[in-house]
Scaffold this motif. Structure first.
Motif, PDB file in Angstrom:
ATOM      1  N   GLU A 258       0.826  -1.210   0.000  1.00 13.64           N
ATOM      2  CA  GLU A 258       0.000   0.000   0.000  1.00 13.64           C
ATOM      3  C   GLU A 258       0.862   1.262   0.000  1.00 13.64           C
ATOM      4  O   GLU A 258       0.571   2.237  -0.713  1.00 13.64           O
ATOM      5  CB  GLU A 258      -0.920  -0.009   1.219  1.00 13.64           C
ATOM      6  CG  GLU A 258      -1.851   1.193   1.289  1.00 13.64           C
ATOM      7  CD  GLU A 258      -2.742   1.182   2.522  1.00 13.64           C
ATOM      8  OE1 GLU A 258      -3.571   2.105   2.654  1.00 13.64           O
ATOM      9  OE2 GLU A 258      -2.605   0.242   3.348  1.00 13.64           O
ATOM     10  N   ALA A 259       1.928   1.245   0.787  1.00  7.47           N
ATOM     11  CA  ALA A 259       2.814   2.411   0.849  1.00  7.47           C
ATOM     12  C   ALA A 259       3.504   2.643  -0.498  1.00  7.47           C
ATOM     13  O   ALA A 259       3.660   3.793  -0.932  1.00  7.47           O
ATOM     14  CB  ALA A 259       3.848   2.221   1.953  1.00  7.47           C
ATOM     15  N   LEU A 260       3.908   1.571  -1.165  1.00  6.94           N
ATOM     16  CA  LEU A 260       4.535   1.710  -2.482  1.00  6.94           C
ATOM     17  C   LEU A 260       3.545   2.262  -3.503  1.00  6.94           C
ATOM     18  O   LEU A 260       3.889   3.115  -4.333  1.00  6.94           O
ATOM     19  CB  LEU A 260       5.078   0.361  -2.942  1.00  6.94           C
ATOM     20  CG  LEU A 260       6.389  -0.094  -2.307  1.00  6.94           C
ATOM     21  CD1 LEU A 260       6.662  -1.557  -2.649  1.00  6.94           C
ATOM     22  CD2 LEU A 260       7.551   0.778  -2.770  1.00  6.94           C
ATOM     23  N   ASP A 261       2.305   1.776  -3.446  1.00  4.96           N
ATOM     24  CA  ASP A 261       1.281   2.258  -4.383  1.00  4.96           C
ATOM     25  C   ASP A 261       0.995   3.733  -4.164  1.00  4.96           C
ATOM     26  O   ASP A 261       0.819   4.504  -5.128  1.00  4.96           O
ATOM     27  CB  ASP A 261      -0.004   1.445  -4.223  1.00  4.96           C
ATOM     28  CG  ASP A 261       0.143   0.015  -4.731  1.00  4.96           C
ATOM     29  OD1 ASP A 261       1.094  -0.243  -5.495  1.00  4.96           O
ATOM     30  OD2 ASP A 261      -0.679  -0.843  -4.359  1.00  4.96           O
ATOM     31  N   LYS A 262       0.944   4.170  -2.913  1.00  5.53           N
ATOM     32  CA  LYS A 262       0.701   5.583  -2.617  1.00  5.53           C
ATOM     33  C   LYS A 262       1.826   6.451  -3.173  1.00  5.53           C
ATOM     34  O   LYS A 262       1.581   7.524  -3.738  1.00  5.53           O
ATOM     35  CB  LYS A 262       0.555   5.782  -1.110  1.00  5.53           C
ATOM     36  CG  LYS A 262      -0.782   5.329  -0.546  1.00  5.53           C
ATOM     37  CD  LYS A 262      -0.874   5.644   0.946  1.00  5.53           C
ATOM     38  CE  LYS A 262      -2.241   5.231   1.495  1.00  5.53           C
ATOM     39  NZ  LYS A 262      -2.343   5.494   2.960  1.00  5.53           N
TER      40      LYS A 262
ATOM     41  N   ALA B 236       3.735   5.723  -5.686  1.00  3.56           N
ATOM     42  CA  ALA B 236       3.626   5.716  -7.145  1.00  3.56           C
ATOM     43  C   ALA B 236       2.535   6.680  -7.604  1.00  3.56           C
ATOM     44  O   ALA B 236       2.707   7.415  -8.601  1.00  3.56           O
ATOM     45  CB  ALA B 236       3.338   4.302  -7.635  1.00  3.56           C
ATOM     46  N   ASP B 237       1.418   6.696  -6.893  1.00  3.31           N
ATOM     47  CA  ASP B 237       0.321   7.620  -7.250  1.00  3.31           C
ATOM     48  C   ASP B 237       0.752   9.063  -7.075  1.00  3.31           C
ATOM     49  O   ASP B 237       0.452   9.927  -7.925  1.00  3.31           O
ATOM     50  CB  ASP B 237      -0.905   7.337  -6.374  1.00  3.31           C
ATOM     51  CG  ASP B 237      -1.562   6.003  -6.697  1.00  3.31           C
ATOM     52  OD1 ASP B 237      -1.295   5.465  -7.797  1.00  3.31           O
ATOM     53  OD2 ASP B 237      -2.330   5.493  -5.853  1.00  3.31           O
ATOM     54  N   LEU B 238       1.453   9.355  -5.992  1.00  8.13           N
ATOM     55  CA  LEU B 238       1.931  10.720  -5.769  1.00  8.13           C
ATOM     56  C   LEU B 238       2.920  11.148  -6.850  1.00  8.13           C
ATOM     57  O   LEU B 238       2.882  12.291  -7.323  1.00  8.13           O
ATOM     58  CB  LEU B 238       2.585  10.825  -4.390  1.00  8.13           C
ATOM     59  CG  LEU B 238       1.647  10.798  -3.183  1.00  8.13           C
ATOM     60  CD1 LEU B 238       2.445  10.725  -1.886  1.00  8.13           C
ATOM     61  CD2 LEU B 238       0.755  12.037  -3.182  1.00  8.13           C
TER      62      LEU B 238
ATOM     63  N   ALA C  10       3.007   9.991  -9.897  1.00  7.65           N
ATOM     64  CA  ALA C  10       2.246  10.177 -11.140  1.00  7.65           C
ATOM     65  C   ALA C  10       1.517  11.512 -11.127  1.00  7.65           C
ATOM     66  O   ALA C  10       1.482  12.234 -12.134  1.00  7.65           O
ATOM     67  CB  ALA C  10       1.263   9.029 -11.320  1.00  7.65           C
ATOM     68  N   ASP C  11       0.905  11.858  -9.985  1.00 12.77           N
ATOM     69  CA  ASP C  11       0.207  13.141  -9.868  1.00 12.77           C
ATOM     70  C   ASP C  11       1.177  14.300 -10.038  1.00 12.77           C
ATOM     71  O   ASP C  11       0.852  15.319 -10.678  1.00 12.77           O
ATOM     72  CB  ASP C  11      -0.490  13.244  -8.514  1.00 12.77           C
ATOM     73  CG  ASP C  11      -1.675  12.294  -8.395  1.00 12.77           C
ATOM     74  OD1 ASP C  11      -2.131  11.797  -9.445  1.00 12.77           O
ATOM     75  OD2 ASP C  11      -2.117  12.037  -7.252  1.00 12.77           O
ATOM     76  N   SER C  12       2.368  14.153  -9.473  1.00 15.38           N
ATOM     77  CA  SER C  12       3.372  15.214  -9.571  1.00 15.38           C
ATOM     78  C   SER C  12       3.815  15.412 -11.007  1.00 15.38           C
ATOM     79  O   SER C  12       3.933  16.538 -11.492  1.00 15.38           O
ATOM     80  CB  SER C  12       4.574  14.880  -8.687  1.00 15.38           C
ATOM     81  OG  SER C  12       5.584  15.837  -8.818  1.00 15.38           O
ATOM     82  N   GLU C  13       4.016  14.299 -11.716  1.00 15.46           N
ATOM     83  CA  GLU C  13       4.417  14.384 -13.127  1.00 15.46           C
ATOM     84  C   GLU C  13       3.314  15.006 -13.963  1.00 15.46           C
ATOM     85  O   GLU C  13       3.556  15.806 -14.868  1.00 15.46           O
ATOM     86  CB  GLU C  13       4.747  12.993 -13.652  1.00 15.46           C
ATOM     87  CG  GLU C  13       6.043  12.425 -13.103  1.00 15.46           C
ATOM     88  CD  GLU C  13       6.323  11.028 -13.635  1.00 15.46           C
ATOM     89  OE1 GLU C  13       5.548  10.563 -14.497  1.00 15.46           O
ATOM     90  OE2 GLU C  13       7.300  10.422 -13.185  1.00 15.46           O
ATOM     91  N   GLY C  14       2.055  14.654 -13.636  1.00 19.60           N
ATOM     92  CA  GLY C  14       0.937  15.233 -14.358  1.00 19.60           C
ATOM     93  C   GLY C  14       0.833  16.725 -14.157  1.00 19.60           C
ATOM     94  O   GLY C  14       0.570  17.492 -15.088  1.00 19.60           O
ATOM     95  N   SER C  15       1.082  17.169 -12.923  1.00 16.00           N
ATOM     96  CA  SER C  15       1.032  18.606 -12.618  1.00 16.00           C
ATOM     97  C   SER C  15       2.125  19.349 -13.349  1.00 16.00           C
ATOM     98  O   SER C  15       1.911  20.436 -13.887  1.00 16.00           O
ATOM     99  CB  SER C  15       1.164  18.821 -11.106  1.00 16.00           C
ATOM    100  OG  SER C  15       0.096  18.201 -10.431  1.00 16.00           O
TER     101      SER C  15
END
Length: 473
Positions: A451-455, A457-459, A461-466
């Protein structure tokens, strides 16, 4: 004639009424492929035929009164399979808990040192129709690498370079006496060399300093499971899909052993937090290391070990896993620089005398009085078993249970079979009554790390999108 090395023999000398140097494996069989179906008599007949071609199962550590050196491996001329092979049937319903209780009873009894150093118990009556094989072997006769190979040899897998052991042949009293006297007479010279080497290394500072992040000896914090052992044992186990473990390993950029240490850290951390016992300093793990590939090594147990931090004061599981990997890598480099020779040389010289000391050490409960050496042992047997057969039955699972030490009442064994990674835990029930809870804690620890790794990865991805959106504007 093959004489035990001092390191091999130490596992015999250092046994006490509560401290047994033996490893136990739980082998689970699917008996459906067996021709004619399962019966204990069928297994016994197959085993007798199979072991006739594997002489190590009929060899004992022979140590007669006139032997001044370490014991020798010799054929047991009165070998009787029925002294080593036993049969139990679980009462209905044959649950996992009942099986674990029987395994704990088997682990809590030492091997007879006057016989070949192994026992096997066939347990049927399991509610799922499977059959359990409990194989107990002494650490004087093997380590994880050779144990894996011998299991493969017994169960029909291709032999490896470590699985072929010469037939020791019958005992030769005159040769034993001569070589033992020669070994005893050489001890003063060996002692002088060892002391001289230690002195030179100290003066010239040849011994490499302990790297940053690697815990020094006798610096582990004390916990409720770091105490003198009892005679009794309890066991528990957990299973992970190998593909998922390897995925986590790749995402972290560490080794599979590092992932196992990280899960151990989380499982023990949560266990101690639940008991309000988590120490102010991080727990430490002793990790056995194979030295089969190092020059000058001989004997049947070719291991040394290293000490690493489990970083249990860190709350984030990903940060903890990365810190453990860094500590372990530094410890590996330090252990490689030291080499195993000095460690094994001291055992060659003084193993018998250490046995007397350890019996008094255990009797006086000295492990409760001095600083803690390590909190837990984590041992990975290495390799992966595939396509094993036992008496025609398919081997579907294998769990290892190691040997406990005074001062450390939890041992974590790791083995891989087919597409699974299995963890076997052994402890003393009076000291760690909820061992099943710790085994379940490994599963929870994996879910927490995933779960910590997935979080993260999501962060990311969000940062790259921003950032991409900002550049587009």
């Amino acid at each position: 004639m093959e004489r035990l090395t001092g390191h091999d023999a130490s596992f015999i000398y250092l046994e006490t009424p509560t401290h047994y140097h033996q490893s136990v494996g739980l082998i689970l069989l699917d008996p459906s492929p067996m021709p004619g179906g399962y019966s204990f008599d069928t297994v016994r007949k197959w085993l007798a035929e199979r072991m006739a071609g594997i002489p190590i199962y009929a060899e004992k550590a022979y140590d007669p009164w006139y032997n001044l050196g370490h014991p020798v491996w010799a054929a047991d001329e009165s070998f009787d399979l029925d002294r080593h092979l036993h049969h139990r049937t679980l009462p209905s319903p044959g649950t996992r808990e009942q099986l674990a209780q029987h395994i704990g009873e088997i682990c809590g009894k030492p091997l007879d040192p006057t016989l070949p150093l192994w026992e096997m118990t066939i347990i049927d009556g399991l509610e799922d129709g499977n059959v359990a094989v409990i194989l107990k072997r002494h650490n004087a006769s093997l380590d994880g690498v050779s144990g894996n190979s011998q299991l493969g040899q017994l169960c029909g897998n291709a032999a490896t370079e470590y699985s072929i052991v010469r037939n020791a042949g019958p005992a030769q009293p005159a040769a034993i006496a001569r070589s033992g006297l020669k070994e005893f007479a050489a001890k003063p010279v060996k002692l002088a060399r060892l002391l001289g080497k230690s002195l030179v290394d100290t003066v010239t500072k040849k011994t490499p300093p302990l790297p940053e992040g690697v815990p020094p000896s006798l610096s582990a914090p004390r916990t409720s499971f770091n105490t003198t052992l009892t005679q009794n044992r309890n066991v528990a186990w957990a299973t992970f899909p190998m593909a998922e473990m390897k995925q986590v390993k790749r995402e972290l950029g560490v080794t599979l052993n590092d992932v196992i240490l990280a899960l151990t850290s989380t499982a023990l951390r949560n266990y101690l937090l639940g008991r309000n016992e988590l120490p102010d300093t991080s727990l430490q793990a002793f990790v056995p290391v194979s030295v089969h590939d190092m020059p000058g090594q001989h004997g049947r147990n070719q291991t040394t070990g290293l000490l690493t931090s489990l970083e249990t004061r860190m709350a984030d599981p990903v940060d903890r896993a990365m810190a453990i990997a860094a500590s372990t890598n530094a410890a590996k480099e330090h252990a490689a620089a030291l080499g195993p020779s000095l460690f094994h040389d001291w055992f060659e010289l003084a193993a018998r005398y250490w046995g007397t000391f350890l019996r008094w050490y255990s009797r006086l409960r000295l492990a409760d009085r001095h600083a803690v050496m390590q909190n837990v042992v984590v041992s990975n047997m290495g390799g992966r078993h595939r396509d094993l057969r036992f008496a025609g039955a398919r081997v579907i699972d294998f769990y290892p249970f190691g040997s406990l030490f005074d001062g450390g009442a939890i041992f974590v064994g790791v083995a891989s079979i087919e597409d699974q990674l299995n963890i076997g835990l052994i402890a003393c029930p009076e000291i760690v009554p909820d061992l099943d809870g710790i085994a379940d804690g490994y599963l929870a620890a994996f879910a927490e790390l995933r779960e910590a790794l997935d979080k993260r990865a999501d962060l990311a991805a969000d940062s790259e999108g921003s950032e991409s959106s900002y550049v587009a504007k």
